[in-house]
Enzyme design. Structure first.
Site, PDB file in Angstrom:
ATOM      1  N   PHE A 135       0.854  -1.191   0.000  1.00  0.00           N
ATOM      2  CA  PHE A 135       0.000   0.000   0.000  1.00  0.00           C
ATOM      3  C   PHE A 135       0.884   1.233   0.000  1.00  0.00           C
ATOM      4  CE2 PHE A 135      -2.236   3.590   1.805  1.00  0.00           C
ATOM      5  CZ  PHE A 135      -3.412   3.582   1.080  1.00  0.00           C
ATOM      6  N   ASP A 222       9.513   2.948   1.588  1.00  0.00           N
ATOM      7  CA  ASP A 222       8.346   3.704   2.059  1.00  0.00           C
ATOM      8  C   ASP A 222       8.228   3.484   3.567  1.00  0.00           C
ATOM      9  OD1 ASP A 222       5.842   4.623   2.808  1.00  0.00           O
ATOM     10  OD2 ASP A 222       4.769   3.724   1.113  1.00  0.00           O
ATOM     11  N   LYS A 251       3.016  10.099   8.041  1.00  0.00           N
ATOM     12  CA  LYS A 251       2.195   9.840   9.240  1.00  0.00           C
ATOM     13  C   LYS A 251       2.721  10.403  10.568  1.00  0.00           C
ATOM     14  CE  LYS A 251      -0.723   6.064   7.701  1.00  0.00           C
ATOM     15  NZ  LYS A 251      -0.375   5.509   6.395  1.00  0.00           N
TER      16      LYS A 251
END
Ligand SMILES: *Cc1c(COP(=O)(O)O)cnc(C)c1O
Length: 398
Positions: A135, A222, A251
């Site tokens: 993702f 990532d 995040k």
């Protein structure tokens, strides 16, 4: 009087399957809803509230920043960008940073770096290796790099130029790329988040680093979810003792304030030149202050150590209570990024845990995901276990 939360808001697009809970206040690892019900926060806004809620040092710094300057634009120098970039370079061992506002933006920048890195070498149609269950976000490029059909379907034609391989299998990537001279980069989550808390193994990351070096590929990690101290190291790939060439972050980097960053090592640091990429909000003083203070407080309050030790305690307790049960397939993760995989869908747990006063998430249908704030203390970890274990046992007994 109990406030009723409507199942759907007529004025919002119907993009989320929301729980009927509205959180209005937080303190430390606790949050309260409009009705005053208290929850232990085992999710921290999907790995965002690194320092928990209403952290005194962060709030004071942000209040002070609001009185100085919120936004100035990238037409001018932003000293707080320099400060946060310098810190990220120090912590990562990499070279320079581009700032944006979210995870998918950071990934979009990484993918643009990879393509231009290839084009600069005369590769007209560069290809990028990505992973099963990955993702990376919901923009056109990051969605195409993502492997979840729910994310991708209905939005074709997809951006091309991706080659997908399974996790933790160096033979598979060697075979998949054997006749592909246009591959320029490998793009992976050091620990997959949405895909079910799936770590890339230490040996695999080391093999992959060697493969990238041998082939001249950019190694792009990532770390949007697993980075920023969540696993007990600053960045999750550091457990393998390697340094990637490109690292998107987002995040947890601003502890709740929207922020994104791409950190680049020497091979990737000079790929983007003036005019190639940019962002109006990216690197604004408020978000930069949040990033600077988040990293400073992580250091000052020993939260790397806390994430590692309280995470290990939480994992050991979950293994002790659930590890041997039929129906519990696996307990995995690192630090305060943990997943419990069951042999069946367990989305029903989300509402039951909330009822019991615990916020958590289920991802990939069958994986209970815990991403608590990095300030979680030992007693709060025990409380997560005490609330969660009976619910898991009940689901398995149904
Ligand atoms: C959440 C996430 C993203 C997307 O971040 P947004 O800020 O929602 O765009 C990208 N990659 C990973 C690994 C993520 O966990």
């Amino acid at each position: 009087m109990t406030a009723r939360i409507e199942a759907a808001s007529p004025h919002l697009m119907n993009t989320y399957g929301r729980a009927p809970i509205a959180l209005v206040r937080g303190q430390g690892c606790r949050v309260w809803d409009v009705n005053g019900k208290e929850y232990l926060d085992g999710l921290s806004g999907v790995g965002v509230n690194t320092l928990g809620h209403n952290h005194a040092k962060l709030v004071a710094a942000l209040q002070q920043q609001l009185t100085q300057i919120i936004h100035s634009s990238n037409y001018y120098h932003v000293p707080l960008q320099e400060a946060l970039a310098a810190k990220l370079v120090e912590l990562s061992g990499m070279r320079n940073v581009f700032f944006c506002n979210s995870g998918l933006e950071a990934n979009e920048a990484a993918l643009k770096i990879a393509r231009k890195y290839g084009v600069d070498q005369g590769i007209a149609r560069p290809e990028i290796v990505v992973y099963e269950k990955a993702f990376h976000g919901r923009s056109f490029a990051s969605m195409a790099a993502t492997d979840n059909p729910k994310v991708r379907s209905g939005f074709g034609p997809l951006v091309e130029g991706f080659v997908r391989v399974p996790l933790n299998d160096i033979r598979a990537i060697e075979q998949a790329t054997a006749n592909r001279p246009d591959v320029v980069a490998v793009f992976f989550e050091s620990i997959q988040g949405e895909g079910g808390v799936n770590p890339l193994h230490t040996e695999y990351l080391q093999q992959l680093r060697r493969l990238c070096d041998a082939r001249g590929w950019l190694m792009m990690a990532d770390e949007v979810q697993c980075g920023t101290a969540r696993t007990g190291k600053w960045f999750a790939h550091q457990w393998a003792g390697i340094v990637p060439d490109v690292m998107p972050l987002a995040k947890g980097l601003g502890s709740g304030v929207p922020i994104g960053a791409v950190v680049a090592g020497p091979r990737a640091a000079n790929v983007l030149q003036p005019g190639n990429h940019g962002s109006t909000f990216g690197g604004n003083p408020l978000a930069m202050r949040a990033g600077v203070e988040t990293l400073r407080i992580i250091e000052e309050d020993g939260l790397l150590h806390n994430a590692a030790t309280v995470g290990a305690q939480l994992r050991a307790a979950l293994e002790r209570e659930l590890g041997g049960l039929a129906g519990v397939n696996d307990i995995r993760g690192q630090g305060l990024m943990l997943g419990i995989e069951l042999d069946r869908p367990c989305g029903a747990l989300i509402a039951r845990a909330a009822e019991a006063g615990l916020l958590l998430n289920v991802t990939a249908d069958r994986v209970i995901r815990l991403l608590p704030p990095l300030i979680l203390c030992s007693a709060e970890a025990d409380e997560i276990v005490a609330k969660l274990v009976p619910l898991v046992r009940a689901i398995l007994a149904e």
